[in-house]
Design an enzyme around this catalytic site. Structure first.
Site, PDB file in Angstrom:
ATOM      1  N   THR A 169       0.854  -1.193   0.000  1.00  0.00           N
ATOM      2  CA  THR A 169       0.000   0.000   0.000  1.00  0.00           C
ATOM      3  C   THR A 169       0.889   1.242   0.000  1.00  0.00           C
ATOM      4  O   THR A 169       2.027   1.175   0.458  1.00  0.00           O
ATOM      5  CB  THR A 169      -0.839  -0.038   1.292  1.00  0.00           C
ATOM      6  OG1 THR A 169      -1.783  -1.089   1.173  1.00  0.00           O
ATOM      7  CG2 THR A 169      -1.552   1.271   1.575  1.00  0.00           C
ATOM      8  N   ARG A 197     -14.351  -6.748  -0.205  1.00  0.00           N
ATOM      9  CA  ARG A 197     -13.636  -6.458   1.056  1.00  0.00           C
ATOM     10  C   ARG A 197     -13.050  -5.047   1.015  1.00  0.00           C
ATOM     11  O   ARG A 197     -12.381  -4.663   0.068  1.00  0.00           O
ATOM     12  CB  ARG A 197     -12.516  -7.480   1.258  1.00  0.00           C
ATOM     13  CG  ARG A 197     -11.663  -7.258   2.517  1.00  0.00           C
ATOM     14  CD  ARG A 197     -10.387  -6.510   2.212  1.00  0.00           C
ATOM     15  NE  ARG A 197      -9.493  -6.430   3.379  1.00  0.00           N
ATOM     16  CZ  ARG A 197      -8.397  -5.672   3.437  1.00  0.00           C
ATOM     17  NH1 ARG A 197      -8.056  -4.939   2.402  1.00  0.00           N
ATOM     18  NH2 ARG A 197      -7.659  -5.651   4.509  1.00  0.00           N
ATOM     19  N   VAL A 198     -13.297  -4.266   2.019  1.00  0.00           N
ATOM     20  CA  VAL A 198     -12.681  -2.950   2.136  1.00  0.00           C
ATOM     21  C   VAL A 198     -11.848  -2.954   3.407  1.00  0.00           C
ATOM     22  O   VAL A 198     -12.347  -3.307   4.477  1.00  0.00           O
ATOM     23  CB  VAL A 198     -13.753  -1.830   2.190  1.00  0.00           C
ATOM     24  CG1 VAL A 198     -13.088  -0.471   2.361  1.00  0.00           C
ATOM     25  CG2 VAL A 198     -14.596  -1.851   0.918  1.00  0.00           C
ATOM     26  N   GLY A 199     -10.583  -2.591   3.271  1.00  0.00           N
ATOM     27  CA  GLY A 199      -9.702  -2.554   4.447  1.00  0.00           C
ATOM     28  C   GLY A 199      -9.744  -1.183   5.101  1.00  0.00           C
ATOM     29  O   GLY A 199     -10.743  -0.455   5.032  1.00  0.00           O
ATOM     30  N   ASP A 200      -8.630  -0.824   5.696  1.00  0.00           N
ATOM     31  CA  ASP A 200      -8.556   0.445   6.433  1.00  0.00           C
ATOM     32  C   ASP A 200      -8.322   1.656   5.541  1.00  0.00           C
ATOM     33  O   ASP A 200      -8.653   2.788   5.917  1.00  0.00           O
ATOM     34  CB  ASP A 200      -7.399   0.379   7.426  1.00  0.00           C
ATOM     35  CG  ASP A 200      -6.067   0.177   6.676  1.00  0.00           C
ATOM     36  OD1 ASP A 200      -5.918  -0.878   6.028  1.00  0.00           O
ATOM     37  OD2 ASP A 200      -5.208   1.087   6.721  1.00  0.00           O
ATOM     38  N   THR A 220      -0.381   1.745   7.061  1.00  0.00           N
ATOM     39  CA  THR A 220      -0.292   0.559   6.215  1.00  0.00           C
ATOM     40  C   THR A 220      -0.194  -0.647   7.126  1.00  0.00           C
ATOM     41  O   THR A 220       0.192  -0.522   8.282  1.00  0.00           O
ATOM     42  CB  THR A 220       0.925   0.639   5.268  1.00  0.00           C
ATOM     43  OG1 THR A 220       1.089  -0.631   4.614  1.00  0.00           O
ATOM     44  CG2 THR A 220       2.219   0.956   6.009  1.00  0.00           C
ATOM     45  N   GLY A 221      -0.570  -1.813   6.599  1.00  0.00           N
ATOM     46  CA  GLY A 221      -0.510  -3.023   7.417  1.00  0.00           C
ATOM     47  C   GLY A 221      -1.821  -3.771   7.333  1.00  0.00           C
ATOM     48  O   GLY A 221      -2.611  -3.556   6.398  1.00  0.00           O
ATOM     49  N   HIS A 222      -2.070  -4.632   8.299  1.00  0.00           N
ATOM     50  CA  HIS A 222      -3.259  -5.488   8.259  1.00  0.00           C
ATOM     51  C   HIS A 222      -4.526  -4.657   8.457  1.00  0.00           C
ATOM     52  O   HIS A 222      -4.812  -4.181   9.558  1.00  0.00           O
ATOM     53  CB  HIS A 222      -3.140  -6.568   9.335  1.00  0.00           C
ATOM     54  CG  HIS A 222      -4.264  -7.551   9.280  1.00  0.00           C
ATOM     55  ND1 HIS A 222      -4.991  -7.912  10.389  1.00  0.00           N
ATOM     56  CD2 HIS A 222      -4.804  -8.216   8.230  1.00  0.00           C
ATOM     57  CE1 HIS A 222      -5.924  -8.779  10.015  1.00  0.00           C
ATOM     58  NE2 HIS A 222      -5.818  -8.979   8.722  1.00  0.00           N
ATOM     59  N   GLY A 223      -5.273  -4.475   7.375  1.00  0.00           N
ATOM     60  CA  GLY A 223      -6.402  -3.544   7.366  1.00  0.00           C
ATOM     61  C   GLY A 223      -7.431  -3.817   8.448  1.00  0.00           C
ATOM     62  O   GLY A 223      -7.937  -2.888   9.091  1.00  0.00           O
TER      63      GLY A 223
HETATM   64  N1  ASP Z   1      -3.833  -1.763   4.817  1.00  0.00           N
HETATM   65  C1  ASP Z   1      -4.019  -2.355   3.519  1.00  0.00           C
HETATM   66  C2  ASP Z   1      -5.294  -3.132   3.520  1.00  0.00           C
HETATM   67  O1  ASP Z   1      -5.516  -3.888   4.448  1.00  0.00           O
HETATM   68  C3  ASP Z   1      -2.901  -3.258   3.111  1.00  0.00           C
HETATM   69  C4  ASP Z   1      -1.510  -2.705   3.315  1.00  0.00           C
HETATM   70  O2  ASP Z   1      -1.322  -1.702   3.957  1.00  0.00           O
HETATM   71  O3  ASP Z   1      -0.552  -3.305   2.794  1.00  0.00           O
HETATM   72  O4  ASP Z   1      -6.035  -3.062   2.578  1.00  0.00           O
END
Ligand code: ASP
Length: 310
Positions: A169, A197-200, A220-223
């Protein structure tokens, strides 16, 4: 007041063969955003320009180069926020826009809404004459191959994020010479995610937040984890209570790890020009430009510096 630009190219275990291109990509984008600030552009203009550069770079999971969902399609999410007024615009699950961050900005500036999703976002893009592209043109050959190889492992992929499966991301934060801050974040999400699916990344307070009274953050990271702890706003709350940017980011990422077992990273700037780039994943490509020069890193505690070429 001196302007500062910080960008990230995603927090995860970036493999060695992508390391150099990831670092080069964030450096170029940081310089691109900073040159906007130097020309007197606003923080908002700068974060949009930096994120557009990252969306156009196929190394990153945003715009061109995005990962594919379980059906083998791109679904892109993005947000932009202006710290002057708390105005914010976002799009989610769009599939035919090369630069979702600019569509997010149009949502902010041309509608009464904060977030448009899927078909509605695509219809809005058409209505304002924004160029659309066939979704397939955003897909790289490498991503198509990776998708084919992993398409039967959707559940494992989602659960294994903390180790290695996350993707890059992109995001940017900036403060301009007037002390205004802004943030932007853009992503294709997680490979093999469920359709819809919608993340953060497109969610205000989670994937990004900007407030001239405190600062600006892009995550960024696990949404799913970032959403649960509203990471961007959590970091800003710690700053509001007097923590340094680096401590606030570290504390919040630590909390996300302890509370929901999620890993990630964040970049932050304050209106006075302080900045931080922090992560709990194996790596995060990041770069910053301030009055001192061009900074960048990839591995934990790595903080390299170059003179800015004029
Ligand atoms: N945060 C993003 C998501 O979960 C992924 C990422 O940051 O790499 O969609």
């Amino acid at each position: 007041m001196s302007a500062v630009m910080v960008v990230h190219g995603g927090a995860w275990a970036i493999p060695h063969d992508l390391a150099e291109a990831s670092v080069d990509g964030v450096k170029v984008a940081a310089c691109e955003g900073f040159s906007v600030l130097q020309r007197g552009g606003s923080a908002l203009d700068a974060v949009e320009a930096a994120v557009r550069a990252l969306e156009d770079n196929t190394v990153f999971d945003a715009g061109h180069g995005a990962v594919l969902n379980a059906d083998g399609e791109v679904e892109l999410d993005a947000i932009i926020m202006d710290g002057r007024t708390l105005a914010s615009g976002a799009v989610s699950s769009v599939n035919n826009i090369a630069n979702p961050v600019s569509l997010a900005r149009a949502v902010m500036e041309k509608t009464a809404h904060v977030l448009l999703t899927s078909r509605g976002a695509n219809l809005f893009a058409e209505s304002i004459g924004m160029a659309t592209v066939p979704g397939d043109t955003l897909v790289t050959e490498n991503e198509r191959k990776a998708w084919r190889k992993n398409k039967n492992f959707a559940t494992e992929v989602m659960e294994d994020f903390n180790c290695q499966w996350a993707h890059d991301t992109v995001g940017a934060v900036a403060v301009d010479s007037a002390g205004n801050v802004a943030c932007a974040t853009s992503t294709g999400g997680i490979r093999n995610k469920m359709v819809g699916r919608v993340g953060d990344s497109s969610i205000i307070g989670a994937g990004g937040y900007a407030d001239n009274l405190i600062g600006a953050v892009s995550c960024t990271g696990h949404g799913e984890s970032i959403l649960k702890v509203t990471l961007a706003r959590l970091i800003l709350s710690h700053i509001e209570q007097g923590k340094s940017l680096a401590d606030a980011s570290q504390l919040s990422l630590q909390y996300m790890g302890d509370r929901v077992r999620g890993a990630g990273g964040a970049i932050a700037v304050s209106p006075s020009g302080q900045w931080a780039a922090t992560f709990t994943t194996e790596r995060m490509a990041w770069s910053a430009v301030d009055h001192d020069g061009l900074w960048y890193g990839l591995d934990p505690n790595e903080r390299l510096k170059e003179q800015l070429s004029q």
